[in-house]
Write an enzyme that holds these catalytic residues in place. Structure first.
Site, PDB file in Angstrom:
ATOM      1  N   GLU A 156      42.625  25.827  34.494  1.00  0.00           N
ATOM      2  CA  GLU A 156      41.696  26.398  34.162  1.00  0.00           C
ATOM      3  C   GLU A 156      41.239  24.671  34.027  1.00  0.00           C
ATOM      4  O   GLU A 156      40.151  23.814  35.234  1.00  0.00           O
ATOM      5  CB  GLU A 156      41.395  27.098  33.406  1.00  0.00           C
ATOM      6  N   HIS A 157      41.215  23.725  33.320  1.00  0.00           N
ATOM      7  CA  HIS A 157      41.390  22.018  33.210  1.00  0.00           C
ATOM      8  C   HIS A 157      42.623  21.596  33.740  1.00  0.00           C
ATOM      9  O   HIS A 157      43.814  22.107  33.215  1.00  0.00           O
ATOM     10  CB  HIS A 157      41.023  21.837  31.827  1.00  0.00           C
ATOM     11  N   HIS A 184      28.866  54.608  68.854  1.00  0.00           N
ATOM     12  CA  HIS A 184      28.663  53.203  69.156  1.00  0.00           C
ATOM     13  C   HIS A 184      28.342  52.314  70.412  1.00  0.00           C
ATOM     14  O   HIS A 184      27.405  51.246  71.085  1.00  0.00           O
ATOM     15  CB  HIS A 184      30.042  52.473  68.391  1.00  0.00           C
ATOM     16  N   ASP A 220      32.968  19.824  29.380  1.00  0.00           N
ATOM     17  CA  ASP A 220      32.483  21.292  28.791  1.00  0.00           C
ATOM     18  C   ASP A 220      31.067  20.898  28.697  1.00  0.00           C
ATOM     19  O   ASP A 220      30.003  22.278  28.345  1.00  0.00           O
ATOM     20  CB  ASP A 220      32.596  20.955  27.594  1.00  0.00           C
ATOM     21  N   SER A 240      40.893  29.885  26.824  1.00  0.00           N
ATOM     22  CA  SER A 240      40.817  28.513  28.078  1.00  0.00           C
ATOM     23  C   SER A 240      42.075  27.373  27.945  1.00  0.00           C
ATOM     24  O   SER A 240      43.409  28.121  27.262  1.00  0.00           O
ATOM     25  CB  SER A 240      39.764  27.433  27.086  1.00  0.00           C
ATOM     26  N   GLU A 284      38.425  53.010  69.939  1.00  0.00           N
ATOM     27  CA  GLU A 284      38.336  53.710  68.743  1.00  0.00           C
ATOM     28  C   GLU A 284      37.206  54.945  68.712  1.00  0.00           C
ATOM     29  O   GLU A 284      37.522  55.636  67.180  1.00  0.00           O
ATOM     30  CB  GLU A 284      37.650  52.630  67.724  1.00  0.00           C
ATOM     31  N   HIS A 336      39.789  25.880  20.322  1.00  0.00           N
ATOM     32  CA  HIS A 336      39.376  27.163  20.738  1.00  0.00           C
ATOM     33  C   HIS A 336      39.255  28.311  19.904  1.00  0.00           C
ATOM     34  O   HIS A 336      38.697  29.207  19.446  1.00  0.00           O
ATOM     35  CB  HIS A 336      39.092  27.577  21.913  1.00  0.00           C
TER      36      HIS A 336
END
Lengths: 435, 435
Positions: free
Chosen positions: B330-331, B423, B364, B240, B418, B265
């Site tokens: 992340e934060h 097709h 959180d 974290s 192609e 953490h």
């Protein structure tokens, strides 16, 4: 008689045979993974020098300096000017439709406020820099360049960097032209795992990107898997597949040709027809026998139909839908009278082609939706490539004074329940509960 | 004095030191991958019997029969009824806010028609069945159950299956209670790579799912990576992180506590403060020294701050924003007077906490947005867990007669370019161009 399996849901062993038909494991073997790991190590350690070494060895041409690896924007423009006018017009028409569809996918930012004034929202931003892998040689499809590049540019990606190997120094002008019309910002004449490594980590010449998309061989796929985390990647595709559900009233030749259009990709491609009209399955089998010899790629088609094709007899429409949801096909044709009445019951499919006039091939080139689709039953959990793959979201939270006080109480209680005291105290400060 | 690195953007070696600070490679070593491959093979081959063997060996309790592995819905309800009322209220309040935010993320199907009547669209459907991994023992966070389960249920996932190991047979009642309030449909008392394998391939007792989400240890992460493709997975999370940008006017104790709330953490968690106010950095350093001894998890916090924390002096707000976009945290806390005026310049962040009152800890637990966020700079290309992770899209195409004729021309031209004749011919049939 073309060998294509016939199954019926009333067979006792239907479930087992269907599972056998669908079985596909695409995991690269250990040797491939080791080769790829070594290439990635070399490119990280030696940058351009390693790129040049691998290009000499694997693509059989010798860049004099690293700048020889670059295909500047003007080179793409030159290719665009040099191709026949009718191909330019077709590429432009396709690009415009793909772009128009993609515009509908763009996500916008949003926010709302709680009664206490706390703001909550989601800010949507494009990726900064994206790498697009394009295979070289025979498997180089200009349509694939459009399909991968256009959603990225619609998302707002400011730097879209293409890599394309040039085996024996040979460039595919249609691919370069497609890159021009799709808005590719710059390109490099490199390929294989070394190109993926260069895009993921950067070299003196190749800038590091944030995400790598596009199809490639087993080494490219293994390299993408290996650099996932360092950069984002799109899905790792398996062989192409089509499932056709037909009520028996579409001309059998049309359906046979639809099955061929998947099967002609390669020997692993999968073509399956489902109907509750046994006579129709026979008529399509006859069409297959009649038409197959007229196709340029007949040997590939025949091999694919023999190995992985099937005509499946079901009891009724309900069973046909159940089989489709079980297979979760990449391409699903609903070749029936009223497709709109049943499409809502299809839970898993990459793209759904509705009605007798919608040949799957239209979707491969110019209908608008992307032709990069989830294969090998992954439509159960993944989606077509789209603008959303080149956007990302950031959550927004702005607590008001009152909101902070209210949220602090819940936060503190739950945080202490998890033994995280600093979390609790950090919230309590704002809630006015002191230290 | 707490050892926390001090950096300044005016240092000649700033770029190098910042890169060193952020460096994180989470790839599991080969031994872990081999152990996990063996476990997956065993569960695929022997199903429940293998699950029981591993549970005996690794979780140290002995299920008498496979049905002992099940935690039926009534067991979750029982846990809910047994926890203290104030914890029930807090879980309920958090669940409600997470649900309200998630409702804003739900994607809806859409379609439009070309002037020629051709329909193009996107059908959005939920995943059928999702597996939620919840770690056992001390790292079992009820908040994490809410954050993973609620978006799935808002998306419309009909079967949400939780797995949670019970080391020494011990269940975490708060986790079971959170599962109840979040709407988990059933649960199994299994964990580790064997639980991931069971969810991916199914056993006699555990149903196979379409996607697996949720955090876990290195074996769980390696197992998720190994089964990716067979099922979808969420991201593989790193430690974290928080990045705080502060103008110097937020109380230094508040900011110190925010840094602690990440650092507590684990020892690998990363806490970084950026400011253009050198005096403020000093004041926060002092707060760190003063407050640290008062924290329950002081040893973990101190280790994390020493190994991966930093106070960074920048010249001004512009430089602070540049550093944030480089780190892609992340934060991100924007602890400044007017966060709304600068949030649009943040290009990469998992969640953005705006203003002095918005402690990251609120996010959180109960602010509403998800706490499962991209770590280790992956916010450059990925997003918070959300409802969209439990939905998928199918493209829709229904060509009108006129549309098919028009699209067939472009399709045929590009397909022949192609070398894909089937097709071209499949499209031409519908376009009325015959065979």
């Amino acid at each position: 008689m073309t060998d294509i399996q016939r199954l019926s849901t009333s067979d006792a062993d239907f479930a087992t045979r269907l599972a056998g038909l669908l079985a596909w494991e695409s995991v690269a073997d250990e040797r491939v993974q080791q080769v790829v790991a070594e290439i990635i190590r070399a490119v990280r350690a030696r940058g351009d020098a390693a790129l040049i070494d691998y290009t000499v060895r694997l693509d059989r041409w010798t860049p004099a300096t690293p700048s020889d690896l670059e295909l500047p924007r003007v080179r793409l423009k030159q290719a665009w000017s040099a191709i026949p006018a009718e191909q330019r017009a077709a590429l432009e028409a396709a690009a415009e439709r793909v772009r128009a569809y993609a515009e509908h996918q763009r996500l916008e930012s949003w926010s709302y406020r709680d009664p206490d004034g706390t703001l909550l929202g989601q800010q949507v931003t494009p990726l900064d820099r994206v790498g697009l892998y394009v295979p070289g040689g025979k498997a180089a499809y200009p349509s694939s360049v459009l399909m991968n590049a256009i959603p990225a540019k619609v998302a707002g990606v400011s730097e879209l960097i293409m890599v394309v190997p040039t085996p024996d120094g040979e460039l595919n002008e249609l691919v370069l032209a497609a890159a021009h019309v799709a808005g590719v910002d710059c390109a490099f004449a490199i390929g294989g795992a070394q190109a993926v490594a260069a895009l993921a980590y950067g070299t003196e010449t190749v800038p590091a990107v944030d995400k790598i998309v596009g199809p490639g061989n087993i080494y490219v796929a293994a390299a993408k898997r290996a650099v996932f985390g360092q950069v984002g990647i799109d899905m790792v595709a398996g062989p192409s597949e089509i499932l056709v559900i037909c009520d028996g009233d579409t001309p059998p030749d049309w359906i046979a040709m639809d099955l061929f259009s998947q099967a002609e990709h390669d020997e692993d491609a999968q073509s399956i027809l489902v109907s509750w009209d046994a006579g129709f399955l026979d008529r399509v089998a006859t069409s297959i026998d009649t038409l197959l010899p007229t196709l340029e790629r007949a040997p590939i088609i025949e091999a694919a139909l023999r190995a992985r094709g099937a005509l499946i007899l079901v009891r009724d429409l309900d069973e046909a839908i159940a089989v489709a949801n079980q297979i979760a096909p990449e391409h699903l044709e609903l070749s029936v009278a009223d497709p709109e009445s049943i499409v809502g019951r299809i839970r898993h499919a990459g793209a759904i082609f509705m009605g007798r006039y919608t040949a799957e091939a239209l979707g491969d080139y110019c209908a608008g939706p992307n032709h990069v689709l989830p294969t090998a039953r992954t439509a159960r959990f993944s989606s077509p490539l789209g603008v959303y793959d080149f956007q990302k979201r950031s959550s927004l939270i702005m607590a008001s004074f009152a909101g902070a006080a209210r949220l602090a109480q819940t936060t503190a209680l739950l945080a202490r329940g998890e033994g995280l005291t600093a979390h609790a105290r950090s919230a309590e400060y704002r809630g006015g509960f002191g230290a």
